[in-house]
Design a protein around this motif. Structure first.
Motif, PDB file in Angstrom:
ATOM      1  N   LEU A   1      37.420  54.707  40.113  1.00 28.31           N
ATOM      2  CA  LEU A   1      38.798  55.026  40.443  1.00 28.31           C
ATOM      3  C   LEU A   1      39.714  53.814  40.341  1.00 28.31           C
ATOM      4  CD1 LEU A   1      38.339  57.355  43.557  1.00 28.31           C
ATOM      5  CD2 LEU A   1      39.068  58.039  41.268  1.00 28.31           C
ATOM      6  N   VAL A   2      39.176  52.644  40.662  1.00 26.74           N
ATOM      7  CA  VAL A   2      39.997  51.430  40.743  1.00 26.74           C
ATOM      8  C   VAL A   2      39.852  50.565  39.499  1.00 26.74           C
ATOM      9  CG1 VAL A   2      40.525  49.393  42.177  1.00 26.74           C
ATOM     10  CG2 VAL A   2      39.720  51.501  43.258  1.00 26.74           C
ATOM     11  N   GLU A   3      38.793  50.751  38.739  1.00 25.93           N
ATOM     12  CA  GLU A   3      38.426  49.828  37.671  1.00 25.93           C
ATOM     13  C   GLU A   3      39.550  49.584  36.666  1.00 25.93           C
ATOM     14  OE1 GLU A   3      34.244  49.155  35.706  1.00 25.93           O
ATOM     15  OE2 GLU A   3      35.198  50.921  34.826  1.00 25.93           O
ATOM     16  N   GLY A   4      40.298  50.621  36.328  1.00 18.34           N
ATOM     17  CA  GLY A   4      41.374  50.464  35.357  1.00 18.34           C
ATOM     18  C   GLY A   4      42.488  49.552  35.832  1.00 18.34           C
ATOM     19  N   ARG A   5      42.516  49.241  37.128  1.00 15.92           N
ATOM     20  CA  ARG A   5      43.545  48.357  37.700  1.00 15.92           C
ATOM     21  C   ARG A   5      43.040  46.926  37.865  1.00 15.92           C
ATOM     22  NH1 ARG A   5      47.735  52.302  38.388  1.00 15.92           N
ATOM     23  NH2 ARG A   5      46.621  54.289  38.454  1.00 15.92           N
ATOM     24  N   LEU A   6      41.781  46.698  37.553  1.00  9.07           N
ATOM     25  CA  LEU A   6      41.187  45.365  37.718  1.00  9.07           C
ATOM     26  C   LEU A   6      41.353  44.571  36.431  1.00  9.07           C
ATOM     27  CD1 LEU A   6      37.820  46.405  39.441  1.00  9.07           C
ATOM     28  CD2 LEU A   6      39.881  45.542  40.580  1.00  9.07           C
ATOM     29  N   GLY A   7      42.186  43.558  36.486  1.00 10.47           N
ATOM     30  CA  GLY A   7      42.386  42.708  35.323  1.00 10.47           C
ATOM     31  C   GLY A   7      41.361  41.591  35.273  1.00 10.47           C
ATOM     32  N   PRO A   8      41.392  40.787  34.218  1.00  7.60           N
ATOM     33  CA  PRO A   8      40.455  39.657  34.110  1.00  7.60           C
ATOM     34  C   PRO A   8      40.548  38.739  35.331  1.00  7.60           C
ATOM     35  CG  PRO A   8      41.612  40.003  32.041  1.00  7.60           C
ATOM     36  CD  PRO A   8      42.274  40.895  33.047  1.00  7.60           C
ATOM     37  N   GLY A   9      39.405  38.435  35.899  1.00 10.79           N
ATOM     38  CA  GLY A   9      39.360  37.572  37.068  1.00 10.79           C
ATOM     39  C   GLY A   9      39.416  38.301  38.394  1.00 10.79           C
ATOM     40  N   ALA A  10      39.701  39.597  38.373  1.00  9.79           N
ATOM     41  CA  ALA A  10      39.697  40.370  39.626  1.00  9.79           C
ATOM     42  C   ALA A  10      38.290  40.402  40.203  1.00  9.79           C
ATOM     43  CB  ALA A  10      40.205  41.791  39.378  1.00  9.79           C
ATOM     44  N   LEU A  11      38.207  40.448  41.523  1.00 10.45           N
ATOM     45  CA  LEU A  11      36.924  40.372  42.217  1.00 10.45           C
ATOM     46  C   LEU A  11      36.565  41.709  42.852  1.00 10.45           C
ATOM     47  CD1 LEU A  11      37.454  36.940  44.005  1.00 10.45           C
ATOM     48  CD2 LEU A  11      36.157  37.368  41.903  1.00 10.45           C
ATOM     49  N   VAL A  12      35.269  42.022  42.832  1.00  9.65           N
ATOM     50  CA  VAL A  12      34.733  43.190  43.523  1.00  9.65           C
ATOM     51  C   VAL A  12      33.623  42.703  44.451  1.00  9.65           C
ATOM     52  CG1 VAL A  12      33.712  45.474  43.321  1.00  9.65           C
ATOM     53  CG2 VAL A  12      35.214  44.620  41.498  1.00  9.65           C
ATOM     54  N   VAL A  13      33.761  43.006  45.727  1.00  9.03           N
ATOM     55  CA  VAL A  13      32.768  42.618  46.729  1.00  9.03           C
ATOM     56  C   VAL A  13      32.139  43.893  47.271  1.00  9.03           C
ATOM     57  CG1 VAL A  13      32.327  41.354  48.855  1.00  9.03           C
ATOM     58  CG2 VAL A  13      34.199  40.634  47.344  1.00  9.03           C
ATOM     59  N   ALA A  14      30.829  44.020  47.140  1.00 10.42           N
ATOM     60  CA  ALA A  14      30.112  45.204  47.614  1.00 10.42           C
ATOM     61  C   ALA A  14      29.148  44.799  48.719  1.00 10.42           C
ATOM     62  CB  ALA A  14      29.365  45.878  46.472  1.00 10.42           C
TER      63      ALA A  14
END
Length: 223
Positions: A174-187
């Motif tokens: 759902l969010v991936e298309g809004r994540l630009g280069p360098g964006a972080l995902v913490v799981a």
């Protein structure tokens, strides 16, 4: 407080965090799910369908990030100079407090946080109000697969996944298309979502990903 100091060091926020972490450390989820076998608990934690009943049992439990993970979230948001953050899984708002504090110290921004348990939204909102950080936070109550399905900002700097583990891949989508280069995902506790780990660790999926500490998967969007 000096310009170089962190909002986390403000006395009212530091005291609130200490109190919330003490509550979390004193609570035992087994009081609510002790009748389930270890195998059943593991299955429900990773389930895409049984998570509602499972987490409803835990509605009075903080289900908080660790102190170390909270500080990690603050540091990552500051280093990224994040202005837009999305959080899946608010609980009582401990991770939310750290992320909102980072936004404050970055000069402002917006944190969209999602929680399907109404009583937890009430508690988290009160904690953010007490900390003086509520103006930075938008609460979305309900199923994140619906609440994050619309009205997302064009760009997201950091995504925190800390809700139902079986939904990590869907929420990322759902969010991936809004994540630009360098964006972080913490799981958090990503080991309970093997499909998610397979996705972010696959070289062809556009992430650089690494397990961090004992319970966190940290991923960076490459493009």
């Amino acid at each position: 407080m000096s310009r170089s100091a962190s909002t986390l060091a403000e006395p009212r926020i530091a005291s609130l965090l200490d109190s919330l972490f003490a509550q979390a450390e004193a609570s035992s989820p087994l009081n609510a799910i002790g009748d389930l076998s270890a195998d059943e608990r593991a299955r429900l934690m990773g389930s895409r369908t049984g998570y509602r009943d499972f987490y409803s049992r835990l509605k009075d439990m903080p289900l908080a990030v660790s102190r170390e993970t909270g500080r990690l979230l603050y540091m990552l948001a500051r280093t990224r100079r994040a202005r837009m953050i999305v959080e899946f899984g608010t609980s009582f708002g401990l991770s939310t407090l750290h992320l909102a504090a980072a936004l404050r110290d970055n000069g402002g921004g917006r944190l969209i946080t999602c929680e399907f348990e109404p009583s937890k939204v009430v508690r988290a909102r009160a904690n953010l109000m007490e900390a003086g950080l509520a103006d930075l936070v938008e609460f979305r109550e309900g199923d994140a697969l619906q609440t994050l399905g619309l009205d997302l900002p064009d760009s997201v700097d950091l995504l925190l996944l800390d809700g139902a583990k079986g939904l990590y891949p869907e929420v990322l989508s759902l969010v991936e298309g809004r994540l630009g280069p360098g964006a972080l995902v913490v799981a958090d506790n990503a080991d309970h979502s093997p499909d998610y780990l397979q996705r972010v660790r696959a070289p062809s999926r556009g992430y650089l990903s690494v397990p961090f500490a004992e319970d966190v998967e940290l991923s960076m969007r490459l493009g």
